[in-house]
Design an enzyme around this catalytic site. Structure first.
Site, PDB file in Angstrom:
ATOM      1  N   LYS A 284       0.905  -1.312   0.111  1.00 52.48           N
ATOM      2  CA  LYS A 284       0.091   0.097  -0.131  1.00 52.48           C
ATOM      3  C   LYS A 284       0.845   1.160  -0.101  1.00 52.48           C
ATOM      4  CE  LYS A 284      -3.793  -1.695   2.968  1.00 52.48           C
ATOM      5  NZ  LYS A 284      -5.111  -1.496   2.305  1.00 52.48           N
ATOM      6  N   ARG A 358      -9.912 -11.563   3.162  1.00 53.56           N
ATOM      7  CA  ARG A 358     -11.019 -12.824   2.699  1.00 53.56           C
ATOM      8  C   ARG A 358     -10.216 -14.033   2.862  1.00 53.56           C
ATOM      9  NH1 ARG A 358     -11.761  -9.397  -2.976  1.00 53.56           N
ATOM     10  NH2 ARG A 358     -11.427  -8.139  -1.183  1.00 53.56           N
TER      11      ARG A 358
HETATM   12  N1  BES Z   1      -7.896  -3.705   5.172  1.00 57.42           N
HETATM   13  C1  BES Z   1      -8.414  -3.397   3.791  1.00 57.42           C
HETATM   14  C2  BES Z   1      -9.607  -2.819   3.536  1.00 57.42           C
HETATM   15  C3  BES Z   1      -9.895  -1.395   4.203  1.00 57.42           C
HETATM   16  C4  BES Z   1      -9.140  -0.159   3.861  1.00 57.42           C
HETATM   17  C5  BES Z   1     -10.832  -1.045   5.034  1.00 57.42           C
HETATM   18  C6  BES Z   1      -9.491   1.040   4.447  1.00 57.42           C
HETATM   19  C7  BES Z   1     -11.229  -0.089   5.601  1.00 57.42           C
HETATM   20  C8  BES Z   1     -10.526   1.111   5.470  1.00 57.42           C
HETATM   21  C9  BES Z   1      -8.265  -4.448   2.929  1.00 57.42           C
HETATM   22  O1  BES Z   1      -7.313  -5.616   3.437  1.00 57.42           O
HETATM   23  C10 BES Z   1      -7.795  -4.229   1.473  1.00 57.42           C
HETATM   24  O2  BES Z   1      -6.661  -3.659   1.616  1.00 57.42           O
HETATM   25  N2  BES Z   1      -8.501  -4.303   0.578  1.00 57.42           N
HETATM   26  C11 BES Z   1      -8.055  -4.036  -0.645  1.00 57.42           C
HETATM   27  C12 BES Z   1      -8.773  -5.174  -1.646  1.00 57.42           C
HETATM   28  C13 BES Z   1      -8.338  -4.937  -2.991  1.00 57.42           C
HETATM   29  C14 BES Z   1      -6.785  -5.058  -3.212  1.00 57.42           C
HETATM   30  C15 BES Z   1      -9.003  -6.011  -3.849  1.00 57.42           C
HETATM   31  C16 BES Z   1      -8.801  -2.637  -1.078  1.00 57.42           C
HETATM   32  O3  BES Z   1      -9.756  -2.237  -0.791  1.00 57.42           O
HETATM   33  O4  BES Z   1      -7.917  -1.746  -1.889  1.00 57.42           O
HETATM   34 ZN    ZN Z   2      -5.243  -5.427   2.774  1.00 52.98          ZN
END
Ligand code: BES
Ligand code: ZN
Ligand code: ZN
Length: 516
Positions: A284, A358
């Site tokens: 990230k 997930r």
């Molecule tokens: N923990 C994050 C989702 C999240 C981000 C929840 C900010 C609340 C606030 C999750 O693990 C994630 O990074 N999801 C990705 C999924 C994508 C790569 C398919 C996302 O949402 O960008």
């Molecule tokens: Zn994530």
């Protein structure tokens, strides 16, 4: 007491059915007086210093938006006065529900607690018995949330504070606040754990804290560590954990069993406990990673809900399953196009390592389901797309029982923890078709990822078990939410209690009558 667990509520509620007296006012550091949205014309003289109050109110006039006025008496303690008008009752196109009252209670608590009183009074003028009872409960929640100190690590500052006594006057009948106190304590626990820095609450110390909580509350806990998870072939969880520097990751399984119950659990609470989500190999950027120590909020809400149910001595068995690991960048970390096999035999083609929630939940849900609970509730800060869709005011809900959706909306409104359901049609699975495995971890293009994530999770929950997944878009916020000050919200605890305790029978009937 364990360093990683919060202090108790530190809030005592006393109720005196009779009208507040002059002597009582003089013993308070702060008095909150609540009236209907429209100031009452009469009755002020029932209150000590009623003339003063009435003059204050008359001078204030009524600015439609303003709800709260403050003043101070010239008695020995210079008792502060916080005067509040209830929000307008919802009518017409307005949406009914507890949110406005809880938000008002939060504003009142913030104003009244400014100079940290230890003796706080509350009385009402011109409210019905029902309105008064709802207000008292909302104030208990709000005061408990506002006086609560989230973890701080400033040298030389102690976080201990004296017990606050909330004295409620003049309601005639006692209001039962036992449930509100349990909800407030549990919500604070969830907020506390979620706010902990990721090097203070890591997989090891989180496990220790859970063991302590279990000992304190008569729960049985086992921790499925990486070795045991290998034996269980929990390859989806382990794919995420393999990037960690230590081997402390695992799935905590906590059991609450009242009396001699040996039956399968009525309820399984499952939570995403990612200690810190760097995104992994698909790292990230700074802003998106900054607050990813909150990525274990789901697990905190699950265990906090268990605490509230325990405090209320519910007569049914409850299981709690927490998926605890970091999601790190390392030479060993999992990567795109890896193929992993989950404990239920499903093979997954990894697409994006930041979709780790997930993966960790897949095995956790599959393990929870083996115990045949009557209902599974899971909580996860699963997707950014859910935040995009709902903002941080609502959380998303998804169920393998379409017929539950209206009830979920209603429970959200009643509890003030508002949720909105998303579709779960089967054809969303077309976007998760893999040419080399049973399923893709996520779709290639990010639209509607919260829906795809829920469809992915459904593969790990057998159809015969009713299941509700909550994507916690409202787990933390830059500003306040309802009665909770800004920061981590503990969102989900009160929703769950309302669903299970107030609507448990409807859930059962609806969930079992119609199967998708
Ligand atoms: N923990 C994050 C989702 C999240 C981000 C929840 C900010 C609340 C606030 C999750 O693990 C994630 O990074 N999801 C990705 C999924 C994508 C790569 C398919 C996302 O949402 O960008
Ligand atoms: Zn994530
Ligand atoms: Zn995450």
């Amino acid at each position: 007491m364990h360093d990683l667990l919060p202090a108790g509520l530190g809030l005592r509620v006393q109720q005196s059915p009779r009208r507040i007296t002059r002597a009582a006012v003089d013993s308070l550091e702060q008095l909150i007086i609540v009236t209907p949205a429209k100031w009452p014309d009469k009755g002020w003289s029932q209150l000590p210093d009623g003339k003063h109050l009435e003059a204050l109110v008359r001078r204030a006039g009524v600015e439609p938006e303003r709800r709260i006025w403050q003043s101070r008496l010239s008695n020995r303690l210079a008792t502060g006065l916080t005067l509040g008008r209830l929000p307008e009752a919802a009518e017409g196109i307005d949406i009914p529900g507890a949110y406005p009252l809880l938000r008002f209670a939060g504003e009142l608590a913030a104003a009244a607690l400014q100079d940290k009183p230890h003796k706080l009074g509350l009385t009402v003028l011109g409210l019905s018995a029902d309105e008064s009872a709802s207000l008292v409960r909302a104030m208990v929640l709000a005061v408990a949330a506002h006086r609560f100190q989230l973890p701080r690590y400033q040298s030389g500052k102690t976080t201990r504070s004296r017990t606050l006594t909330l004295k409620v006057f003049g309601l005639g009948e006692r209001v039962d606040v036992g449930r509100s106190l349990a909800e407030a304590e549990a919500t604070n626990l969830a907020r506390w754990l979620t706010a902990q820095p990721p090097n203070k609450l890591d997989a090891r110390t989180y496990r220790d804290a859970l063991e302590q909580l279990s000992a304190d509350n008569g729960w049985r806990m086992r921790f499925l560590d990486e070795k045991q998870l290998k034996r269980l072939a929990a390859g989806a969880f382990l794919a995420v954990a393999q990037g960690n520097a230590s081997a402390d990751a695992g799935i905590a399984h906590i059991r609450y069993r009242p009396g001699k119950t040996t039956a399968s659990p009525a309820l399984a609470l499952v939570g995403k406990g990612i200690i810190f989500d760097t995104g992994g190999t698909n790292l990230k950027p700074f802003r998106a990673m900054l607050d990813m120590h909150h990525d274990m909020a789901g697990s905190a809400v699950a265990v906090a809900t268990l605490l509230a149910l325990t405090r209320l001595k519910v007569p049914f068995a409850v299981d709690c399953w927490l998926a605890i690991t970091e999601n790190r960048l390392s030479a060993d970390a999992y990567k795109s196009r890896d193929i992993v096999t989950a404990s239920n035999g499903t093979t997954i083609e990894v697409i994006h390592t930041d979709a780790e929630g997930r993966m960790a939940l897949a095995d956790t849900l599959a393990l929870a389901a083996r115990e045949q609970p009557e209902l599974i509730l899971d909580y996860a800060t699963l997707t950014g797309s859910c935040v995009q869709a709902l903002t941080e005011r609502y959380s998303g809900v998804f169920s393998n029982r379409d017929a539950l959706n209206q009830l979920l909306i209603d429970v959200g409104r009643e509890s003030g923890e508002r949720v909105w359901p998303f579709p779960m049609d089967k054809d969303f699975d077309d976007d998760l078709k893999s040419s080399v495995a049973d399923i893709l971890q996520c779709a290639m293009d990010g639209t509607g990822d919260h829906i795809h994530a829920a469809r992915f999770l459904q593969r790990f929950v057998p159809d015969n078990i009713p299941w509700v997944h909550m994507d916690l878009s409202s787990g933390s916020r830059k500003s306040e939410l309802a009665q909770i000050p800004s920061g981590t919200t503990g969102f989900g605890v009160r929703f769950s209690l309302s669903l299970v305790l107030d609507h448990g029978e409807t859930v059962k009937q609806t969930a079992n009558a119609i199967k998708n």
